[in-house]
Design a protein around this motif. Structure first.
Motif, PDB file in Angstrom:
ATOM      1  N   GLY A  75       0.771  -1.244   0.000  1.00  0.00           N
ATOM      2  CA  GLY A  75       0.000   0.000   0.000  1.00  0.00           C
ATOM      3  C   GLY A  75       0.796   1.284   0.000  1.00  0.00           C
ATOM      4  O   GLY A  75       0.223   2.372  -0.031  1.00  0.00           O
ATOM      5  N   ALA A  77       3.674   4.238   1.331  1.00  0.00           N
ATOM      6  CA  ALA A  77       3.638   5.146   2.482  1.00  0.00           C
ATOM      7  C   ALA A  77       2.270   5.821   2.564  1.00  0.00           C
ATOM      8  O   ALA A  77       1.798   6.166   3.647  1.00  0.00           O
ATOM      9  N   SER A  78       1.620   5.968   1.413  1.00  0.00           N
ATOM     10  CA  SER A  78       0.300   6.625   1.395  1.00  0.00           C
ATOM     11  C   SER A  78      -0.719   5.859   2.234  1.00  0.00           C
ATOM     12  O   SER A  78      -1.597   6.472   2.836  1.00  0.00           O
ATOM     13  N   PHE A  81      -0.509   6.913   5.744  1.00  0.00           N
ATOM     14  CA  PHE A  81      -1.179   8.191   6.060  1.00  0.00           C
ATOM     15  C   PHE A  81      -2.566   7.918   6.661  1.00  0.00           C
ATOM     16  O   PHE A  81      -3.044   8.671   7.506  1.00  0.00           O
ATOM     17  N   TRP A 102       4.129  16.067   1.273  1.00  0.00           N
ATOM     18  CA  TRP A 102       3.860  14.740   1.851  1.00  0.00           C
ATOM     19  C   TRP A 102       3.221  14.863   3.220  1.00  0.00           C
ATOM     20  O   TRP A 102       2.292  14.125   3.550  1.00  0.00           O
ATOM     21  N   THR A 148       7.449  14.518   9.038  1.00  0.00           N
ATOM     22  CA  THR A 148       7.995  13.956   7.796  1.00  0.00           C
ATOM     23  C   THR A 148       9.464  14.340   7.807  1.00  0.00           C
ATOM     24  O   THR A 148       9.801  15.506   7.597  1.00  0.00           O
ATOM     25  N   THR A 152      10.697  15.091   0.201  1.00  0.00           N
ATOM     26  CA  THR A 152      11.270  14.685  -1.082  1.00  0.00           C
ATOM     27  C   THR A 152      11.165  15.778  -2.149  1.00  0.00           C
ATOM     28  O   THR A 152      12.027  15.893  -3.021  1.00  0.00           O
ATOM     29  N   ASP A 172       7.328   9.796   9.054  1.00  0.00           N
ATOM     30  CA  ASP A 172       7.441   9.341   7.673  1.00  0.00           C
ATOM     31  C   ASP A 172       8.888   9.577   7.252  1.00  0.00           C
ATOM     32  O   ASP A 172       9.327  10.722   7.139  1.00  0.00           O
ATOM     33  N   SER A 174      10.190   8.111   4.438  1.00  0.00           N
ATOM     34  CA  SER A 174      10.256   7.467   3.122  1.00  0.00           C
ATOM     35  C   SER A 174      11.494   7.821   2.298  1.00  0.00           C
ATOM     36  O   SER A 174      12.125   6.955   1.718  1.00  0.00           O
ATOM     37  N   SER A 175      11.828   9.111   2.258  1.00  0.00           N
ATOM     38  CA  SER A 175      12.907   9.484   1.340  1.00  0.00           C
ATOM     39  C   SER A 175      14.266   9.622   2.018  1.00  0.00           C
ATOM     40  O   SER A 175      15.200  10.157   1.433  1.00  0.00           O
ATOM     41  N   GLN A 195      10.835   2.318  -1.930  1.00  0.00           N
ATOM     42  CA  GLN A 195      11.310   2.522  -3.307  1.00  0.00           C
ATOM     43  C   GLN A 195      12.313   3.646  -3.525  1.00  0.00           C
ATOM     44  O   GLN A 195      12.581   4.016  -4.659  1.00  0.00           O
ATOM     45  N   LYS A 196      12.876   4.169  -2.433  1.00  0.00           N
ATOM     46  CA  LYS A 196      13.915   5.185  -2.609  1.00  0.00           C
ATOM     47  C   LYS A 196      15.246   4.678  -2.055  1.00  0.00           C
ATOM     48  O   LYS A 196      16.233   4.633  -2.756  1.00  0.00           O
TER      49      LYS A 196
HETATM   50  N1  PMP Z   1       6.103  10.280   1.906  1.00  0.00           N
HETATM   51  C1  PMP Z   1       7.179  10.768   1.270  1.00  0.00           C
HETATM   52  C2  PMP Z   1       8.151  11.606   2.030  1.00  0.00           C
HETATM   53  C3  PMP Z   1       7.362  10.479  -0.091  1.00  0.00           C
HETATM   54  O1  PMP Z   1       8.433  10.971  -0.740  1.00  0.00           O
HETATM   55  C4  PMP Z   1       6.420   9.679  -0.780  1.00  0.00           C
HETATM   56  C5  PMP Z   1       6.579   9.296  -2.232  1.00  0.00           C
HETATM   57  N2  PMP Z   1       7.383  10.028  -2.996  1.00  0.00           N
HETATM   58  C6  PMP Z   1       5.311   9.234  -0.078  1.00  0.00           C
HETATM   59  C7  PMP Z   1       5.195   9.526   1.262  1.00  0.00           C
HETATM   60  C8  PMP Z   1       4.251   8.404  -0.749  1.00  0.00           C
HETATM   61  O2  PMP Z   1       4.768   7.149  -0.925  1.00  0.00           O
HETATM   62  P1  PMP Z   1       4.020   5.989  -1.733  1.00  0.00           P
HETATM   63  O3  PMP Z   1       4.062   6.364  -3.170  1.00  0.00           O
HETATM   64  O4  PMP Z   1       4.838   4.788  -1.381  1.00  0.00           O
HETATM   65  O5  PMP Z   1       2.624   5.893  -1.217  1.00  0.00           O
END
Ligand code: PMP
Length: 360
Positions: A75, A77-78, A81, A102, A148, A152, A172, A174-175, A195-196
């Protein structure tokens, strides 16, 4: 096969070449067993080993103390949320810091489940900075605080984290996950789309402090309940096995780079070299406040949009892909995640200097 260009894509992003080569080598016969990881049960001993090894490697890399658990979800990182407020907000109030696009998306989803108190915001200056810690209006009765740690799109990063006392801090990452040493004990929940910095799209890492699980309500969708995922070791349903397998290989690669301490030193040097050329003459202009600059997403502009278009076109010809800024802000962005090599940054800097002297 054409030579691989330098990959500065923001995500999905560059993976270590040796990880992809290993995956290629064992694609048809996983660990010599004759079948592919793609075609065996997620309940097989072979997959169980992948799952457990990845959890152990995360523990080692992040220094996770007892009482913390790493799980692998789908699913993106979204989904987090929404999953976070679904599990932990329940009609109460939570503090969110609005540092960028984000964070804003996280806030939007949380509002569906309760009250969001925006404890700080950088929207007044186009998300070019991180609000100072003393300026945050944190509430002692908040169910949690959400930040966050690396934005990104705007290219900002938290260098210090708020002390939230007894209120759990959620992040979060993610990046920037795995790009620097952090003290996991400061956080009650960390999440990141892989994915980063950790692998391919399809798996999201969640590190959670297990005492939180007693707060997860029983009346929410089973698969979206953190309690289910922790109790079942991310195996309640079929997980994204291939993505988790690659994530596991990336973690082993990360250990070989000297762990988070080792990779942080390399990342700092990469960012230093790049910001140095950006700051040198005024030909390039960094868009994030210096004190809050990301070491992962380096955002910059040139004097005119025409010049930026030329820069992007010529950089592509010179072998650098992915330098275009996010469509919402324009400009340029170099995403120099863990797997992007120092030599690549040196070559990019040389290209930028050459472009500057030909166009100033
Ligand atoms: N949080 C951050 C900081 C992101 O950079 C991103 C995607 N670029 C997301 C959340 C959303 O991630 P996802 O596409 O895996 O839902």
């Amino acid at each position: 096969m054409p030579e691989r260009p330098y990959n500065l894509n923001p995500g999905p992003a560059i993976l270590p070449l040796e990880v992809m080569e290993q995956a290629q080598k064992e694609l048809l016969s996983f660990r010599g067993k004759g079948l592919s990881i793609l075609e065996i049960s997620h309940r097989s001993k072979d997959y169980e080993a992948v799952n457990l090894e990845a959890q152990q490697d995360l523990k080692d890399l992040f220094g996770l103390p007892a009482g913390y658990k790493a799980i692998f979800l789908g699913g993106g990182a979204s989904l987090q949320f929404g999953m976070i407020p679904m599990n932990f907000l329940a009609g109460g109030a939570a503090d969110y810091v609005n540092t960028g696009e984000w964070a804003k998306k996280a806030i939007k989803e949380a509002k569906r489940f309760g009250t969001v108190n925006v404890a700080g915001s950088a929207e007044d200056k186009n998300f070019s900075y991180i609000p100072a810690l003393p300026s945050l209006k944190l509430s002692p009765s908040a169910k949690y605080v959400h930040i966050t740690t690396n934005e990104t799109i705007s290219g900002t990063r938290w260098n210090a984290f708020p002390d939230t006392g007894a209120v759990p801090l959620f992040a979060d990452m993610s990046s920037e996950i795995g790009s620097r040493v952090i003290d996991p004990k400061r956080f009650a929940l960390i999440y990141a789309g892989a994915q980063k910095n950790l692998g391919p799209a399809g798996v999201t890492l969640v590190i959670i402090r297990e005492d939180l699980l007693s707060k997860c309500p029983d009346n929410i969708v089973t698969v979206l309940n953190y309690k289910t995922q922790v109790e079942k070791d991310s195996l309640y349903n079929t997980p994204p096995v291939f993505a988790i397998y690659i994530l596991g290989l990336v973690l082993k690669w990360l250990k070989k780079q000297g762990g988070l301490k080792g990779i942080e030193a390399i990342n700092n040097e990469k960012a230093r070299l790049l910001y140095e050329v950006i700051d040198a003459t005024g030909f390039y202009r960094g868009t994030a406040a210096r004190a809050d600059r990301s070491t992962m997403n380096v955002t910059f502009r040139l004097k005119t949009e025409e010049l930026e278009a030329k820069f992007l076109e010529e950089s592509k010809k010179a072998g650098f892909v992915g330098l275009k800024g996010h469509r919402s802000v324009g400009g340029c962005r170099a995403s120099i995640y863990n797997a992007f090599p120092l030599t690549g940054v040196k070559d990019l800097v040389a290209f930028m200097k050459k472009f500057e002297s030909a166009n100033s």
